[in-house]
Enzyme design. Structure first.
Site, PDB file in Angstrom:
ATOM      1  N   TRP A 157     -12.226  15.313   9.480  1.00  0.00           N
ATOM      2  CA  TRP A 157     -11.046  16.079   9.905  1.00  0.00           C
ATOM      3  C   TRP A 157     -10.112  16.255   8.707  1.00  0.00           C
ATOM      4  CZ3 TRP A 157      -6.351  13.789   9.132  1.00  0.00           C
ATOM      5  CH2 TRP A 157      -6.269  12.398   9.157  1.00  0.00           C
ATOM      6  N   GLU A 191       2.040   5.536   3.327  1.00  0.00           N
ATOM      7  CA  GLU A 191       0.821   6.297   3.023  1.00  0.00           C
ATOM      8  C   GLU A 191       1.010   7.143   1.760  1.00  0.00           C
ATOM      9  OE1 GLU A 191      -2.055   6.129   4.594  1.00  0.00           O
ATOM     10  OE2 GLU A 191      -1.572   5.226   6.522  1.00  0.00           O
ATOM     11  N   GLU A 228      -7.582   8.400   2.290  1.00  0.00           N
ATOM     12  CA  GLU A 228      -6.200   7.984   2.554  1.00  0.00           C
ATOM     13  C   GLU A 228      -5.205   9.110   2.272  1.00  0.00           C
ATOM     14  OE1 GLU A 228      -4.785   5.326   3.763  1.00  0.00           O
ATOM     15  OE2 GLU A 228      -6.515   4.031   3.980  1.00  0.00           O
ATOM     16  N   HIS A 235      -3.880  11.047   5.123  1.00  0.00           N
ATOM     17  CA  HIS A 235      -2.924  10.432   6.059  1.00  0.00           C
ATOM     18  C   HIS A 235      -1.488  10.842   5.754  1.00  0.00           C
ATOM     19  CE1 HIS A 235      -6.014   6.952   6.690  1.00  0.00           C
ATOM     20  NE2 HIS A 235      -6.466   8.119   7.087  1.00  0.00           N
ATOM     21  N   GLU A 253      -5.607  -3.182   6.058  1.00  0.00           N
ATOM     22  CA  GLU A 253      -6.171  -2.050   6.816  1.00  0.00           C
ATOM     23  C   GLU A 253      -6.111  -2.324   8.319  1.00  0.00           C
ATOM     24  OE1 GLU A 253      -7.019   0.870   5.754  1.00  0.00           O
ATOM     25  OE2 GLU A 253      -7.636   0.725   3.671  1.00  0.00           O
ATOM     26  N   THR A 279      -2.472  -1.687   9.327  1.00  0.00           N
ATOM     27  CA  THR A 279      -2.133  -0.262   9.467  1.00  0.00           C
ATOM     28  C   THR A 279      -2.809   0.330  10.699  1.00  0.00           C
ATOM     29  OG1 THR A 279      -3.854   0.281   7.858  1.00  0.00           O
ATOM     30  CG2 THR A 279      -1.612   0.301   7.057  1.00  0.00           C
ATOM     31  N   ASP A 281      -9.383   5.916  11.061  1.00  0.00           N
ATOM     32  CA  ASP A 281      -9.764   5.785   9.640  1.00  0.00           C
ATOM     33  C   ASP A 281      -9.489   4.360   9.144  1.00  0.00           C
ATOM     34  OD1 ASP A 281     -10.451   8.453   9.481  1.00  0.00           O
ATOM     35  OD2 ASP A 281      -9.016   8.961   7.897  1.00  0.00           O
ATOM     36  N   GLU A 282      -8.309   3.862   9.475  1.00  0.00           N
ATOM     37  CA  GLU A 282      -7.923   2.526   8.990  1.00  0.00           C
ATOM     38  C   GLU A 282      -8.885   1.467   9.516  1.00  0.00           C
ATOM     39  OE1 GLU A 282      -5.981   3.295   6.871  1.00  0.00           O
ATOM     40  OE2 GLU A 282      -4.063   4.159   7.467  1.00  0.00           O
ATOM     41  N   HIS A 321     -11.968   1.556   7.424  1.00  0.00           N
ATOM     42  CA  HIS A 321     -11.717   0.942   6.108  1.00  0.00           C
ATOM     43  C   HIS A 321     -11.697  -0.587   6.222  1.00  0.00           C
ATOM     44  CE1 HIS A 321      -9.314   4.833   4.985  1.00  0.00           C
ATOM     45  NE2 HIS A 321     -10.616   5.026   4.998  1.00  0.00           N
TER      46      HIS A 321
HETATM   47 FE   LIG Z   1      -6.775   2.760   5.213  1.00  0.00          FE
HETATM   48 FE   LIG Z   2      -3.838   5.184   5.548  1.00  0.00          FE
END
Ligand SMILES: [Fe+2]
Ligand SMILES: [Fe+2]
Length: 327
Positions: free
Chosen positions: A34, A77, A113, A116, A166, A169, A198-199, A202
């Site tokens: 995305w 971010e 990242e 974000h 991570e 977040t 996403d976090e 990660h």
């Molecule tokens: Fe992250």
């Molecule tokens: Fe992030």
């Protein structure tokens, strides 16, 4: 004697192939991923102004604290240059060369990242509730001030930090998503949900890196883990400030708002420590030197100690007027 015979560089070299594989396992190429433009009004469409109007109507329902946390998260971010240069300065990485797995990972992670900050920034800009100039000044301050998270340039400490961070977040963006949904802002809820996902990915990758390090160098790994826990994990935006305030002054107000909302609390901190202890199987580790055994003892007792502290903590009530937020 097998304790601590390996150097950091030897371990990094040994795991380089694994980390290289993680780039394809945990990350998606840009065409499949995305992008911020997928989730916000398109300026080229005729419906753009109507869509912005709707976005602003929904954003009106967000509480002051939610907005403050969202802006703090966004600035965090946006300070990505600090994090990338920190990972690029890691001990041993120069010896491994430009195309080693660790550097490929760092670049791919940075690239993910970067979306974000773009997405949150654009949402806040369109929301009509934010003094963007003040927010941008805070971002410039934060990147310029850097951070001091006490990992030094040690790869073990770095990735223990990111393993923790991570998850933190993920928790924070996920909770803001829930609050936005409750307030009826479905756009923002979706945005924060995407970032949170996403976090989480990660976090899994970084925790896997440290699991591998535990396999080959358990004593040094547990000493690094203990050291980071004794120092406490400070958030990367701990130097946050606004125009006219001193370095770090705004950070406390931002975390107070997060505590009040239950977006990120002292209890979350304890839960993350517990998650890491479990993921890295600290209780079952074999082949520890006496120093490692001592570190394990400290680590296994830590959640209970932190819980007692968390229970005594009072919810911060002080209301603070951020320069970022329009009345
Ligand atoms: Fe992250
Ligand atoms: Fe992030």
């Amino acid at each position: 004697m097998k304790f601590s015979e390996l150097t950091r560089l030897e371990v990094l070299k040994h795991l380089d192939g694994f980390v290289s594989g993680a780039v394809t396992e945990y990350m998606k190429p840009p065409e499949q991923m995305w992008q911020p433009a997928d989730h916000l009004p398109d300026t080229a469409r005729e419906s753009f102004f109507d869509e912005v109007k709707q976005l602003q109507e929904r954003a009106k329902e967000l509480s002051y604290d939610v907005l403050a946390v969202l802006i703090g998260d966004m600035i965090t971010e946006e300070a990505l240059p600090t994090y990338e240069s920190w990972l690029y300065a890691m001990d041993g990485i120069n010896e491994l060369g430009e195309d080693c797995g660790w550097r490929r990972w760092t670049r791919a992670w940075t690239a993910e990242e970067n979306r974000h900050g773009d997405l949150l920034n654009r949402y806040l800009y369109l929301s009509g509730r934010v003094n963007m100039r003040e927010v941008e000044a805070s971002t410039q301050y934060l990147i310029s001030d850097g951070f001091n998270i006490e990992t030094g340039h040690d790869p073990y400490r770095n990735f223990i930090y990111t393993s923790f961070q991570e998850v933190a977040t993920n928790v924070s963006h996920r909770r803001v998503a829930t609050l936005a949904k409750k307030a009826g802002d479905t756009t923002l809820s979706k945005i924060c949900g995407l970032v949170a996902a996403d976090e989480a990915r990660h976090a899994k990758a970084y925790q896997a890196f440290i699991s591998k390090i535990f396999e080959v160098d358990p004593n040094e790994a547990i000493l690094a883990f203990e050291d980071m826990m004794r120092k406490k994990i400070v958030m990367p935006a701990h130097f946050l400030r606004e125009i006219g305030t001193r370095i770090g002054d705004t950070y406390g107000h931002f975390t107070n708002a997060a505590q009040r909302l239950g977006v990120y609390t002292a209890h979350d901190y304890v839960e993350i420590v517990q998650e890491l202890l479990k993921t890295w199987k600290v209780e079952e580790l074999a082949d520890l030197a006496p120093s490692g055994e001592k570190a394990r003892e400290y680590l296994l007792r830590l959640p209970d100690r932190l819980l007692r502290v968390a229970e005594r903590m009072k919810l911060p009530e002080l209301e603070y007027k951020f320069r970022w937020i329009l009345a």
